[in-house]
Scaffold this active site. Structure first.
Site, PDB file in Angstrom:
ATOM      1  N   ARG A 220     -29.839  -4.039 -14.951  1.00 38.41           N
ATOM      2  CA  ARG A 220     -30.676  -4.759 -13.956  1.00 38.41           C
ATOM      3  C   ARG A 220     -31.693  -5.706 -14.609  1.00 38.41           C
ATOM      4  O   ARG A 220     -32.778  -5.937 -14.056  1.00 38.41           O
ATOM      5  CB  ARG A 220     -31.433  -3.783 -13.046  1.00 38.41           C
ATOM      6  CG  ARG A 220     -30.586  -2.793 -12.315  1.00 38.41           C
ATOM      7  CD  ARG A 220     -29.695  -3.434 -11.254  1.00 38.41           C
ATOM      8  NE  ARG A 220     -28.861  -2.409 -10.676  1.00 38.41           N
ATOM      9  CZ  ARG A 220     -27.645  -2.072 -11.157  1.00 38.41           C
ATOM     10  NH1 ARG A 220     -27.120  -2.740 -12.166  1.00 38.41           N
ATOM     11  NH2 ARG A 220     -26.954  -1.119 -10.607  1.00 38.41           N
TER      12      ARG A 220
ATOM     13  N   SER B 248     -32.360  -0.001  -3.711  1.00 39.53           N
ATOM     14  CA  SER B 248     -33.179   0.807  -4.620  1.00 39.53           C
ATOM     15  C   SER B 248     -34.414   0.026  -5.053  1.00 39.53           C
ATOM     16  O   SER B 248     -34.306  -1.106  -5.516  1.00 39.53           O
ATOM     17  CB  SER B 248     -32.376   1.194  -5.863  1.00 39.53           C
ATOM     18  OG  SER B 248     -31.362   2.090  -5.477  1.00 39.53           O
TER      19      SER B 248
ATOM     20  N   GLU C 207     -37.391  -2.289  -9.528  1.00 41.64           N
ATOM     21  CA  GLU C 207     -36.215  -3.159  -9.660  1.00 41.64           C
ATOM     22  C   GLU C 207     -36.428  -4.405  -8.793  1.00 41.64           C
ATOM     23  O   GLU C 207     -36.015  -5.497  -9.148  1.00 41.64           O
ATOM     24  CB  GLU C 207     -34.971  -2.391  -9.194  1.00 41.64           C
ATOM     25  CG  GLU C 207     -33.709  -3.223  -9.194  1.00 41.64           C
ATOM     26  CD  GLU C 207     -32.474  -2.432  -8.751  1.00 41.64           C
ATOM     27  OE1 GLU C 207     -32.372  -1.232  -9.074  1.00 41.64           O
ATOM     28  OE2 GLU C 207     -31.623  -3.032  -8.073  1.00 41.64           O
TER      29      GLU C 207
HETATM   30  C1  LIG Z   1     -29.040  -2.087   1.446  1.00 43.66           C
HETATM   31  C2  LIG Z   1     -29.105  -2.651   0.044  1.00 43.66           C
HETATM   32  C3  LIG Z   1     -28.298  -2.087  -0.929  1.00 43.66           C
HETATM   33  C4  LIG Z   1     -28.340  -2.606  -2.253  1.00 43.66           C
HETATM   34  N1  LIG Z   1     -27.527  -2.039  -3.189  1.00 43.66           N
HETATM   35  C5  LIG Z   1     -27.530  -2.555  -4.447  1.00 43.66           C
HETATM   36  C6  LIG Z   1     -26.648  -2.008  -5.444  1.00 43.66           C
HETATM   37  O1  LIG Z   1     -25.848  -1.114  -5.216  1.00 43.66           O
HETATM   38  N2  LIG Z   1     -26.717  -2.552  -6.684  1.00 43.66           N
HETATM   39  C7  LIG Z   1     -27.567  -3.567  -7.001  1.00 43.66           C
HETATM   40  O2  LIG Z   1     -27.560  -4.020  -8.158  1.00 43.66           O
HETATM   41  N3  LIG Z   1     -28.389  -4.087  -6.082  1.00 43.66           N
HETATM   42  C8  LIG Z   1     -28.395  -3.613  -4.820  1.00 43.66           C
HETATM   43  N4  LIG Z   1     -29.257  -4.149  -3.887  1.00 43.66           N
HETATM   44  C9  LIG Z   1     -30.228  -5.176  -4.297  1.00 43.66           C
HETATM   45  C10 LIG Z   1     -29.756  -6.636  -4.163  1.00 43.66           C
HETATM   46  O3  LIG Z   1     -28.741  -6.760  -3.181  1.00 43.66           O
HETATM   47  C11 LIG Z   1     -29.267  -7.213  -5.493  1.00 43.66           C
HETATM   48  O4  LIG Z   1     -30.291  -7.188  -6.467  1.00 43.66           O
HETATM   49  C12 LIG Z   1     -28.769  -8.659  -5.345  1.00 43.66           C
HETATM   50  O5  LIG Z   1     -28.156  -9.056  -6.543  1.00 43.66           O
HETATM   51  C13 LIG Z   1     -29.869  -9.658  -4.986  1.00 43.66           C
HETATM   52  O6  LIG Z   1     -29.239 -10.882  -4.631  1.00 43.66           O
HETATM   53  P1  LIG Z   1     -29.963 -11.929  -3.667  1.00 43.66           P
HETATM   54  O7  LIG Z   1     -29.093 -13.106  -3.545  1.00 43.66           O
HETATM   55  O8  LIG Z   1     -30.363 -11.254  -2.406  1.00 43.66           O
HETATM   56  O9  LIG Z   1     -31.229 -12.259  -4.558  1.00 43.66           O
HETATM   57  P2  LIG Z   1     -32.747 -12.471  -4.075  1.00 43.66           P
HETATM   58  O10 LIG Z   1     -33.281 -11.160  -3.543  1.00 43.66           O
HETATM   59  O11 LIG Z   1     -32.822 -13.641  -3.184  1.00 43.66           O
HETATM   60  O12 LIG Z   1     -33.445 -12.763  -5.470  1.00 43.66           O
HETATM   61  C14 LIG Z   1     -33.536 -11.734  -6.448  1.00 43.66           C
HETATM   62  C15 LIG Z   1     -34.027 -12.346  -7.761  1.00 43.66           C
HETATM   63  O13 LIG Z   1     -33.030 -13.237  -8.263  1.00 43.66           O
HETATM   64  C16 LIG Z   1     -33.566 -14.553  -8.418  1.00 43.66           C
HETATM   65  N5  LIG Z   1     -32.506 -15.492  -8.069  1.00 43.66           N
HETATM   66  C17 LIG Z   1     -31.843 -15.605  -6.892  1.00 43.66           C
HETATM   67  N6  LIG Z   1     -30.918 -16.590  -6.971  1.00 43.66           N
HETATM   68  C18 LIG Z   1     -31.019 -17.107  -8.216  1.00 43.66           C
HETATM   69  C19 LIG Z   1     -30.334 -18.143  -8.901  1.00 43.66           C
HETATM   70  N7  LIG Z   1     -29.368 -18.861  -8.321  1.00 43.66           N
HETATM   71  N8  LIG Z   1     -30.686 -18.414 -10.189  1.00 43.66           N
HETATM   72  C20 LIG Z   1     -31.657 -17.703 -10.800  1.00 43.66           C
HETATM   73  N9  LIG Z   1     -32.349 -16.714 -10.194  1.00 43.66           N
HETATM   74  C21 LIG Z   1     -32.025 -16.411  -8.915  1.00 43.66           C
HETATM   75  C22 LIG Z   1     -34.741 -14.614  -7.456  1.00 43.66           C
HETATM   76  O14 LIG Z   1     -35.669 -15.610  -7.844  1.00 43.66           O
HETATM   77  C23 LIG Z   1     -35.284 -13.200  -7.585  1.00 43.66           C
HETATM   78  O15 LIG Z   1     -36.059 -13.074  -8.759  1.00 43.66           O
HETATM   79  C24 LIG Z   1     -29.224  -3.670  -2.571  1.00 43.66           C
HETATM   80  C25 LIG Z   1     -30.008  -4.226  -1.561  1.00 43.66           C
HETATM   81  C26 LIG Z   1     -29.959  -3.747  -0.269  1.00 43.66           C
HETATM   82  C27 LIG Z   1     -30.806  -4.382   0.799  1.00 43.66           C
END
Ligand SMILES: Cc1cc2nc3c(=O)[nH]c(=O)nc-3n(C[C@H](O)[C@H](O)[C@H](O)COP(=O)(O)OP(=O)(O)OC[C@H]3O[C@@H](n4cnc5c(N)ncnc54)[C@H](O)[C@@H]3O)c2cc1C
Length: 302
Positions: free
Chosen positions: A176, A224, A294
């Site tokens: 992560r 998480s 995280e």
């Molecule tokens: C119900 C639920 C279950 C989940 N289960 C998991 C799981 O099993 N495993 C897991 O790893 N995560 C899980 N997550 C967390 C989340 O989905 C992941 O971390 C996911 O990768 C975040 O993607 P996002 O597009 O929503 O990023 P965002 O939340 O929009 O951004 C997260 C971070 O990434 C950065 N970012 C976004 N896009 C870019 C880009 N293009 N370039 C550079 N930086 C960028 C943002 O600035 C921020 O710092 C879960 C979340 C929820 C709500």
């Protein structure tokens, strides 16, 4: 930032397409967060490069995918938010085992499409409710799979709007956590899988069903909240710290999975942040272990 100053930041080409004071609660899965000064959804990478080039070089940028790992404070975000979701959505198979995907593609779509293409193991992407860009930034993973294990190359954009091709060797990749060239963001990636029969379709459904039994899916959360310390589970530490159900305002530690914090509808970011701190302090006092968030916490307090 006042309205007049903000408009003067933008060239005429963009001033009508940039939104002002957009509540970030509409763009995060916790449904909290104050206004972003500027909010921009690009048409494509060229458009995004042009947008970045015309901004003052010191204007802060926050890239956002689906906001599923993001706690935006109640005072909102200064500078410009760049939303990749609904943009940067290219998804193609480029060889027998490789795909090319834009940073705005939802991970669930990658999982489904790989099944159709007979490629795997990509089922784990179905468990990540974010975009590929967010998954690259977080090295997101689920069910034993992890994003960066599949990365052959990424395309990034820097603060001057210039594109770069990078390989995993340019990054430090951990659980992560991904550290790479400063001031660059992900716009696309080439991912490699193995050839796999299409039977994995049922596997995705089965994994999602199993997840529903142990996690509060469907409620407002960010998944998480803390990473698992080496050899431990954050959820176990929180549960045995007596914190399940602990509530601040309209936010509480989930009864179903102690590493989830739920917004029951009216929580503010400040409630969630206070709860994160309370959990951290309690677990440190009970178990002597400092949990690391995280989720990414950004923006100004109210
Ligand atoms: C119900 C639920 C279950 C989940 N289960 C998991 C799981 O099993 N495993 C897991 O790893 N995560 C899980 N997550 C967390 C989340 O989905 C992941 O971390 C996911 O990768 C975040 O993607 P996002 O597009 O929503 O990023 P965002 O939340 O929009 O951004 C997260 C971070 O990434 C950065 N970012 C976004 N896009 C870019 C880009 N293009 N370039 C550079 N930086 C960028 C943002 O600035 C921020 O710092 C879960 C979340 C929820 C709500």
């Amino acid at each position: 930032m006042n309205g007049q100053r903000r408009d003067s930041l933008l060239s005429p080409e963009f001033s009508t397409r940039v939104l002002h004071d957009v509540p970030m609660s509409k763009h995060t899965s916790w449904h909290v967060g104050g206004p972003a000064d500027l909010f921009f959804t690009p048409r494509d990478v060229m458009d995004l490069g042009a947008f970045i080039r015309q901004l003052p070089p010191d204007l802060p940028l926050l890239w956002v995918g689906l906001g599923s790992n993001l706690l935006v404070r109640d005072g909102g975000v200064r500078g410009a938010v760049i939303s990749t979701h609904g943009a940067l959505g290219q998804l193609e198979r480029v060889s027998a085992t490789r795909i090319y995907a834009g940073a705005g593609v939802p991970c669930a779509r990658i999982a489904r499409q790989c099944v159709k293409w007979g490629l795997g193991p990509a089922e784990f992407f179905a468990g990540i409710p974010g975009t590929l860009g967010g998954a690259l930034a977080m090295n997101a993973g689920a069910w034993g799979g992890e994003t960066w294990r599949h990365v052959i190359e990424v395309e990034t954009l820097d603060r001057r709007g210039i594109r770069h091709a990078r390989t995993p060797a340019d990054y430090e990749i951990a659980y992560r956590r991904v550290t790479g060239p400063a001031g660059e963001w992900f716009v696309a990636a080439r991912l490699e899988f193995e050839r796999k029969p299409a039977s994995a379709d049922g596997a995705i459904r089965e994994l999602l069903e199993r997840r529903k039994e142990s996690q509060p899916i469907g409620e407002w959360s960010c998944g998480s909240v803390f990473t698992n310390p080496p050899g431990e589970h954050a959820a176990r530490l929180i549960e045995t710290g007596g914190l399940k159900g602990f509530r601040i305002g309209d936010a509480s530690v989930s009864e179903k999975h102690a590493n989830f914090i739920i917004n029951h509808g009216a929580a503010r970011a400040a409630d969630i942040e206070a709860l994160i701190l309370h959990v951290q302090r309690t677990v440190a006092a009970v178990h002597g272990i400092l949990l690391t968030p995280e989720v990414r916490i950004v923006g100004d307090p109210a």
